[in-house]
Design a protein around this motif. Structure first.
Motif, mmCIF file in Angstrom:
data_model
loop_
_atom_site.group_PDB
_atom_site.id
_atom_site.type_symbol
_atom_site.label_atom_id
_atom_site.label_comp_id
_atom_site.label_asym_id
_atom_site.label_seq_id
_atom_site.Cartn_x
_atom_site.Cartn_y
_atom_site.Cartn_z
ATOM 1 N N SER A 101 2.083 -42.503 -19.363
ATOM 2 C CA SER A 101 3.453 -42.933 -19.645
ATOM 3 C C SER A 101 4.081 -43.411 -18.336
ATOM 4 O O SER A 101 3.713 -42.943 -17.263
ATOM 5 C CB SER A 101 4.212 -41.722 -20.189
ATOM 6 N N LYS A 102 5.040 -44.350 -18.416
ATOM 7 C CA LYS A 102 5.648 -44.856 -17.175
ATOM 8 C C LYS A 102 6.527 -43.817 -16.496
ATOM 9 O O LYS A 102 6.550 -43.707 -15.284
ATOM 10 C CB LYS A 102 6.483 -46.105 -17.489
ATOM 11 N N TYR A 103 7.288 -43.095 -17.293
ATOM 12 C CA TYR A 103 8.257 -42.158 -16.709
ATOM 13 C C TYR A 103 8.115 -40.762 -17.314
ATOM 14 O O TYR A 103 7.837 -40.625 -18.502
ATOM 15 C CB TYR A 103 9.695 -42.654 -16.942
ATOM 16 N N ALA A 104 8.330 -39.759 -16.469
ATOM 17 C CA ALA A 104 8.339 -38.371 -16.945
ATOM 18 C C ALA A 104 9.478 -37.650 -16.235
ATOM 19 O O ALA A 104 9.662 -37.813 -15.023
ATOM 20 C CB ALA A 104 7.013 -37.693 -16.643
ATOM 21 N N VAL A 105 10.241 -36.898 -16.988
ATOM 22 C CA VAL A 105 11.388 -36.172 -16.420
ATOM 23 C C VAL A 105 11.225 -34.692 -16.760
ATOM 24 O O VAL A 105 11.194 -34.312 -17.940
ATOM 25 C CB VAL A 105 12.719 -36.717 -17.005
ATOM 26 N N ALA A 106 11.093 -33.875 -15.727
ATOM 27 C CA ALA A 106 10.868 -32.438 -15.943
ATOM 28 C C ALA A 106 12.200 -31.738 -16.223
ATOM 29 O O ALA A 106 13.203 -32.002 -15.560
ATOM 30 C CB ALA A 106 10.208 -31.827 -14.712
ATOM 31 N N VAL A 107 12.184 -30.853 -17.210
ATOM 32 C CA VAL A 107 13.399 -30.134 -17.595
ATOM 33 C C VAL A 107 13.077 -28.647 -17.797
ATOM 34 O O VAL A 107 11.949 -28.218 -17.595
ATOM 35 C CB VAL A 107 14.034 -30.741 -18.876
ATOM 36 N N SER A 108 14.110 -27.888 -18.187
ATOM 37 C CA SER A 108 13.956 -26.431 -18.194
ATOM 38 C C SER A 108 13.170 -25.873 -19.384
ATOM 39 O O SER A 108 12.691 -24.744 -19.326
ATOM 40 C CB SER A 108 15.340 -25.778 -18.136
ATOM 41 N N SER A 109 13.053 -26.631 -20.458
ATOM 42 C CA SER A 109 12.295 -26.146 -21.625
ATOM 43 C C SER A 109 12.004 -27.304 -22.580
ATOM 44 O O SER A 109 12.589 -28.387 -22.451
ATOM 45 C CB SER A 109 13.088 -25.061 -22.380
ATOM 46 N N GLY A 110 11.153 -27.030 -23.553
ATOM 47 C CA GLY A 110 10.888 -28.022 -24.593
ATOM 48 C C GLY A 110 12.123 -28.242 -25.461
ATOM 49 O O GLY A 110 12.410 -29.361 -25.877
ATOM 50 N N THR A 111 12.841 -27.163 -25.709
ATOM 51 C CA THR A 111 14.067 -27.260 -26.515
ATOM 52 C C THR A 111 15.063 -28.185 -25.820
ATOM 53 O O THR A 111 15.672 -29.065 -26.443
ATOM 54 C CB THR A 111 14.702 -25.861 -26.700
ATOM 55 N N ALA A 112 15.216 -27.990 -24.499
ATOM 56 C CA ALA A 112 16.117 -28.842 -23.708
ATOM 57 C C ALA A 112 15.638 -30.292 -23.765
ATOM 58 O O ALA A 112 16.453 -31.218 -23.899
ATOM 59 C CB ALA A 112 16.165 -28.358 -22.264
ATOM 60 N N ALA A 113 14.320 -30.492 -23.702
ATOM 61 C CA ALA A 113 13.774 -31.859 -23.729
ATOM 62 C C ALA A 113 14.201 -32.585 -25.009
ATOM 63 O O ALA A 113 14.638 -33.736 -24.967
ATOM 64 C CB ALA A 113 12.250 -31.808 -23.620
#
Ligand SMILES: Cc1ncc(COP(=O)(O)O)c(C=O)c1O
Length: 380
Positions: A44-56
């Motif tokens: 994928s071109k972009y990935a943004v890490a976050v605090s959880s799958g729910t948050a994603a």
């Protein structure tokens, strides 16, 4: 469930480095690396890490501008988080049945699309892909964005590609039960640069990280929230990613051992897998049409300490039939949910999911598969 099985010194060393270098506070070095390597793995071109799958999932919906009055279509068999994200942005969840693949019944999709439908969330449950080509075709026809919930199928494939790049946005989880784990954590991937920037801003109180200004003078265009992840999580994630190919390979070996035994049993069906999909194989799911027999098999499995994975041991948290509290605003009662999800109930109640452990000796898996097969055979 392999990620947590493989936590060892490599994760410990990576985390210790953070303490040794006094880099505990959010500075993004490891987070950026984790994002880059995850995006490369997925394609994928972009990935943004976050605090959880729910948050994603929530961030994805927020950044698509989904709000009160909008409808989001998803499936009845999922983890409750998918529905929570929908209701938390104020939208109405429109939940459709699953079929014998235990994922979204595509035949039901089109008739649930209305003028209010603003997103479709197919969920790739327990390692198996939803019918992505068909779902994306319908979504395209109605110009509705698709947000995959791929929290449970990292490592699966769709044709030659990794599962998760077929739609507009894909959301991932790294909680303790997932293919790779960072303890808690999530990721959002997309090929859309503008959306990826919005995700970044939303996860960080709207910060644009404008290079012209120090953080304290940073610019903003939207308000956001704090859904950032930490350097510790990212350090663990980078190490776990290195183990992902091994996990996929080892899952498959054990899956095939179970499959070989189970296929010998009359009246037993394995979960249907879409043609284009190579599943994650972190569990094997079989079903038997006779519900009484399934009940008897489950009692025997429990006596022999053979555990199941979500189906049925945690079904109340994975099946919308049980979530009258989520449907309160829509005034859908428990009884109505029973009726609405009769078809899903049919498939889910007759299915049993057996987890696969990547560190288990192959000999032990063979023994377990034979034991399982003996138990089933004694009832069918
Ligand atoms: C299908 C699905 N969606 C969403 C989530 C939420 O992920 P997290 O636990 O990281 O918030 C999970 C986690 O169990 C899941 O299985």
């Amino acid at each position: 469930m392999p990620g947590y099985e493989l936590i060892n010194n490599s994760e410990k060393k990576a985390v210790n480095e953070i303490f040794d270098n006094k880099e505990l506070f959010y500075n993004g070095k490891r987070v950026k690396k984790f994002e880059k390597e995850f995006a490369r793995y997925i394609g994928s071109k972009y990935a943004v890490a976050v605090s959880s799958g729910t948050a994603a999932i929530k961030i994805a919906l927020k950044c698509l501008g989904i709000k009160a009055g909008d409808e989001v279509i998803t499936q009845s068999f999922t983890f409750i988080a998918t529905l929570e994200a929908i209701v938390d942005v104020g939208a109405t969840p429109i939940v459709i049945n699953v079929d014998d693949s235990l994922n979204m019944d595509v035949k039901e999709l089109e008739k649930h699309i209305t003028k209010k439908t603003k997103a479709i969330i197919p969920v790739h449950m327990l390692g198996v892909a939803a019918e992505m080509s068909k779902i994306n075709k319908i979504a395209k026809k109605f110009k509705i964005p698709v947000v995959d919930d791929n929290c449970e199928a990292l490592g699966a494939k769709w044709g030659k590609d990794k599962l998760g790049i077929q739609s507009d946005i894909c959301t991932w989880s790294f909680d303790n039960g997932k293919t790779i784990t960072t303890g808690e954590g999530g990721m959002i991937t997309t090929n859309n640069k503008d959306l990826s920037m919005l995700f970044r801003e939303y996860r960080d109180h709207g910060h644009q990280n404008n290079p012209k200004f120090p953080r304290g003078r940073d610019t903003h265009r939207i308000y956001g929230f704090n859904f950032r992840t930490t350097e510790i999580n990212a350090a663990i994630g980078i190490e776990q990613l290195k183990k992902l190919n091994f996990i996929v390979r080892e899952n498959k070996k054990r899956y095939n051992i179970y499959k070989k035994e189970l296929l010998k049993i009359k009246h037993l069906k394995l979960r249907r897998i879409p043609k284009a999909n190579i599943p994650l194989c972190d569990c094997i799911i079989f079903s038997i049409d006779d519900l009484n027999k399934i009940k008897k098999i489950l009692i025997e499995l429990s006596k022999k300490n053979i555990i199941t994975k979500n189906v049925p041991d945690a079904i109340e948290w994975h099946f919308a039939k049980y979530w009258d509290h989520i449907f309160k605003e829509q005034k859908i009662s428990k009884q109505q949910l029973e009726t609405k999800f009769l078809k899903s109930s049919y498939y889910l109640e007759r299915s049993i999911a057996i987890p696969i452990f990547v560190k288990e000796e192959l000999k032990q898996t063979t023994k377990k598969a034979r034991e399982l097969s003996q138990i089933i055979k004694s009832f069918v």
